[in-house]
Design a protein around this motif. Sequence first.
Motif, PDB file in Angstrom:
ATOM      1  N   ALA A 133       0.625  -1.126  -0.003  1.00  0.00           N
ATOM      2  CA  ALA A 133       0.050   0.028  -0.106  1.00  0.00           C
ATOM      3  C   ALA A 133       0.943   1.483  -0.073  1.00  0.00           C
ATOM      4  O   ALA A 133       0.325   2.504  -0.222  1.00  0.00           O
ATOM      5  CB  ALA A 133      -0.940   0.066   1.199  1.00  0.00           C
ATOM      6  N   GLY A 134       2.262   0.975   0.289  1.00  0.00           N
ATOM      7  CA  GLY A 134       3.193   2.181   0.428  1.00  0.00           C
ATOM      8  C   GLY A 134       2.876   3.195   1.681  1.00  0.00           C
ATOM      9  O   GLY A 134       3.190   4.411   1.552  1.00  0.00           O
ATOM     10  N   ILE A 135       2.448   2.537   2.489  1.00  0.00           N
ATOM     11  CA  ILE A 135       2.354   3.171   3.785  1.00  0.00           C
ATOM     12  C   ILE A 135       3.573   3.660   4.340  1.00  0.00           C
ATOM     13  O   ILE A 135       4.650   2.856   4.455  1.00  0.00           O
ATOM     14  CB  ILE A 135       1.539   2.270   4.989  1.00  0.00           C
ATOM     15  CG1 ILE A 135       0.153   2.425   4.466  1.00  0.00           C
ATOM     16  CG2 ILE A 135       1.541   3.074   6.230  1.00  0.00           C
ATOM     17  CD1 ILE A 135      -0.691   1.446   5.347  1.00  0.00           C
ATOM     18  N   ASP A 136       4.071   4.856   4.602  1.00  0.00           N
ATOM     19  CA  ASP A 136       5.134   5.353   5.271  1.00  0.00           C
ATOM     20  C   ASP A 136       4.849   5.500   6.867  1.00  0.00           C
ATOM     21  O   ASP A 136       5.906   5.253   7.551  1.00  0.00           O
ATOM     22  CB  ASP A 136       5.458   6.922   4.835  1.00  0.00           C
ATOM     23  CG  ASP A 136       6.075   6.821   3.423  1.00  0.00           C
ATOM     24  OD1 ASP A 136       6.468   5.936   3.138  1.00  0.00           O
ATOM     25  OD2 ASP A 136       5.756   7.687   2.843  1.00  0.00           O
ATOM     26  N   ALA A 137       3.683   6.081   7.439  1.00  0.00           N
ATOM     27  CA  ALA A 137       3.469   6.438   8.782  1.00  0.00           C
ATOM     28  C   ALA A 137       2.165   6.770   9.168  1.00  0.00           C
ATOM     29  O   ALA A 137       1.309   7.034   8.166  1.00  0.00           O
ATOM     30  CB  ALA A 137       4.327   7.561   8.930  1.00  0.00           C
ATOM     31  N   PHE A 138       1.886   5.979  10.356  1.00  0.00           N
ATOM     32  CA  PHE A 138       0.658   6.675  11.124  1.00  0.00           C
ATOM     33  C   PHE A 138       0.468   8.138  11.210  1.00  0.00           C
ATOM     34  O   PHE A 138       1.925   8.489  11.707  1.00  0.00           O
ATOM     35  CB  PHE A 138       0.485   6.058  12.478  1.00  0.00           C
ATOM     36  CG  PHE A 138      -0.655   6.396  13.069  1.00  0.00           C
ATOM     37  CD1 PHE A 138      -1.722   6.779  12.674  1.00  0.00           C
ATOM     38  CD2 PHE A 138      -0.338   6.434  14.646  1.00  0.00           C
ATOM     39  CE1 PHE A 138      -2.848   7.129  13.730  1.00  0.00           C
ATOM     40  CE2 PHE A 138      -1.651   6.773  15.335  1.00  0.00           C
ATOM     41  CZ  PHE A 138      -2.606   7.219  14.912  1.00  0.00           C
ATOM     42  N   SER A 139      -0.374   8.982  10.879  1.00  0.00           N
ATOM     43  CA  SER A 139      -0.057  10.289  10.896  1.00  0.00           C
ATOM     44  C   SER A 139      -0.923  11.201  11.733  1.00  0.00           C
ATOM     45  O   SER A 139      -0.591  12.184  12.405  1.00  0.00           O
ATOM     46  CB  SER A 139       0.319  11.118   9.459  1.00  0.00           C
ATOM     47  OG  SER A 139       0.514  12.103   9.461  1.00  0.00           O
ATOM     48  N   HIS A 140      -2.389  10.975  11.693  1.00  0.00           N
ATOM     49  CA  HIS A 140      -3.248  11.579  12.356  1.00  0.00           C
ATOM     50  C   HIS A 140      -4.335  10.798  12.694  1.00  0.00           C
ATOM     51  O   HIS A 140      -4.831   9.935  11.933  1.00  0.00           O
ATOM     52  CB  HIS A 140      -3.528  13.196  11.624  1.00  0.00           C
ATOM     53  CG  HIS A 140      -4.341  13.211  10.416  1.00  0.00           C
ATOM     54  ND1 HIS A 140      -3.555  13.305   9.057  1.00  0.00           N
ATOM     55  CD2 HIS A 140      -5.329  12.962  10.145  1.00  0.00           C
ATOM     56  CE1 HIS A 140      -4.592  13.277   8.196  1.00  0.00           C
ATOM     57  NE2 HIS A 140      -5.750  13.160   8.658  1.00  0.00           N
ATOM     58  N   ASN A 196      -5.547   8.300   9.706  1.00  0.00           N
ATOM     59  CA  ASN A 196      -4.780   8.370   8.464  1.00  0.00           C
ATOM     60  C   ASN A 196      -3.377   7.749   8.693  1.00  0.00           C
ATOM     61  O   ASN A 196      -2.750   7.732   9.547  1.00  0.00           O
ATOM     62  CB  ASN A 196      -4.618  10.000   8.464  1.00  0.00           C
ATOM     63  CG  ASN A 196      -3.716  10.313   7.388  1.00  0.00           C
ATOM     64  OD1 ASN A 196      -2.591  10.373   7.829  1.00  0.00           O
ATOM     65  ND2 ASN A 196      -4.075  10.981   6.334  1.00  0.00           N
ATOM     66  N   PHE A 197      -3.275   7.356   7.491  1.00  0.00           N
ATOM     67  CA  PHE A 197      -1.745   6.970   7.140  1.00  0.00           C
ATOM     68  C   PHE A 197      -1.292   7.699   5.782  1.00  0.00           C
ATOM     69  O   PHE A 197      -1.945   7.740   4.766  1.00  0.00           O
ATOM     70  CB  PHE A 197      -1.800   5.249   6.843  1.00  0.00           C
ATOM     71  CG  PHE A 197      -2.075   4.484   8.094  1.00  0.00           C
ATOM     72  CD1 PHE A 197      -1.291   4.138   9.029  1.00  0.00           C
ATOM     73  CD2 PHE A 197      -3.424   4.007   8.100  1.00  0.00           C
ATOM     74  CE1 PHE A 197      -1.869   3.531  10.104  1.00  0.00           C
ATOM     75  CE2 PHE A 197      -4.097   3.411   9.437  1.00  0.00           C
ATOM     76  CZ  PHE A 197      -3.026   3.118  10.284  1.00  0.00           C
ATOM     77  N   GLN A 198      -0.193   8.140   6.073  1.00  0.00           N
ATOM     78  CA  GLN A 198       0.803   8.693   5.079  1.00  0.00           C
ATOM     79  C   GLN A 198       1.155   7.538   3.883  1.00  0.00           C
ATOM     80  O   GLN A 198       1.688   6.590   4.433  1.00  0.00           O
ATOM     81  CB  GLN A 198       1.727   9.577   5.283  1.00  0.00           C
ATOM     82  CG  GLN A 198       1.549  10.589   6.052  1.00  0.00           C
ATOM     83  CD  GLN A 198       0.620  11.758   5.444  1.00  0.00           C
ATOM     84  OE1 GLN A 198       1.177  12.356   4.454  1.00  0.00           O
ATOM     85  NE2 GLN A 198      -0.605  12.030   6.118  1.00  0.00           N
ATOM     86  N   VAL A 199       1.137   7.934   2.723  1.00  0.00           N
ATOM     87  CA  VAL A 199       1.562   6.799   1.511  1.00  0.00           C
ATOM     88  C   VAL A 199       2.636   7.605   0.731  1.00  0.00           C
ATOM     89  O   VAL A 199       2.781   8.937   0.928  1.00  0.00           O
ATOM     90  CB  VAL A 199       0.534   6.318   0.665  1.00  0.00           C
ATOM     91  CG1 VAL A 199      -0.378   5.558   1.761  1.00  0.00           C
ATOM     92  CG2 VAL A 199      -0.296   7.300   0.041  1.00  0.00           C
ATOM     93  N   GLY A 200       3.678   7.071   0.175  1.00  0.00           N
ATOM     94  CA  GLY A 200       4.531   7.642  -0.325  1.00  0.00           C
ATOM     95  C   GLY A 200       4.443   8.561  -1.390  1.00  0.00           C
ATOM     96  O   GLY A 200       5.092   9.738  -1.699  1.00  0.00           O
TER      97      GLY A 200
END
Length: 287
Positions: A133-140, A196-200
Amino acid sequence: MINLHDIRYVRLGTRDIEGASRYAQTILGLQLVRRENGRVYFRSDSRDHSVCYFDGDPQDHTVAFEVTSPAQLDAAAAQLEALHMDVRRGTADENEERRVFDHIVFHDPSGNRIELVLRPQASSRRYHGTRDAGIDAFSHVGLRTTNPIRDEAFWTTVCNARVSDRIGDAPLLRIDEVHHKIALFPSEYPGVQHVNFQVGSIDDLMRSYYFLLEQRVPIRFGPGRHPTSNAMFLYFAGPDGMIYEYSTGVRMIHPEEETTHVPRQFPFGPEGFCTWGAKPDIAEFSV
Ligand SMILES: [Fe+2]
């Protein structure tokens, strides 16, 4: 002033732990960390975990934030108690369950359960999602508020949050350089409104868009671009009515902008949420 260093995890109750676990891995793309006494932990980045599903009430949500010293944790407890808010120190078992050294629990003025944690564990292994999924990080998180003006005052005067922008009366709050780590959404009741998860990149976001369509996961909003944070986004349905979001390209508000940044006011409604013209299928975004 309670100094929230970063957002750390969410804990979400579910009556269908197997269904939620399957969704977290095969749809969302998170990595399974462990199963333990009716709880299942998932990673999205270098944190030990960012999502913990547990066997319990689907309305039972917790959001955790990290504080960075024992003195700050004690001071936070004292400050909340001085405001006549109920504060409870986590037990040793509860600390172990969360993979933290220490924590306190309280409820924000809307009734959202908040944990402040000290020394949360990082993972020693590289994160890799169950699917690409290209997830970078848990963000908000989107956090429900029964009174956005009151709760904005809580997060910005009792805690270190700053308003980056507003959509109607709903503030987008930052605790570091990222445009927002907490988005307050007017609601009749408390709880986490979205995770929310940030993707690349936009490619990850669009790949997931077509993947989710193929898997018949209801798309709630997007693909679109937020006029506030400038992030491109995709919201979609999760277990127990939760909404998950992938986004990419969120704006940073750098330290040198802290003194000059003035929150912008956007209208509450689809145009306040999307510059491209996407229409939300999310009650809290439409009222
Ligand atoms: Fe969001």
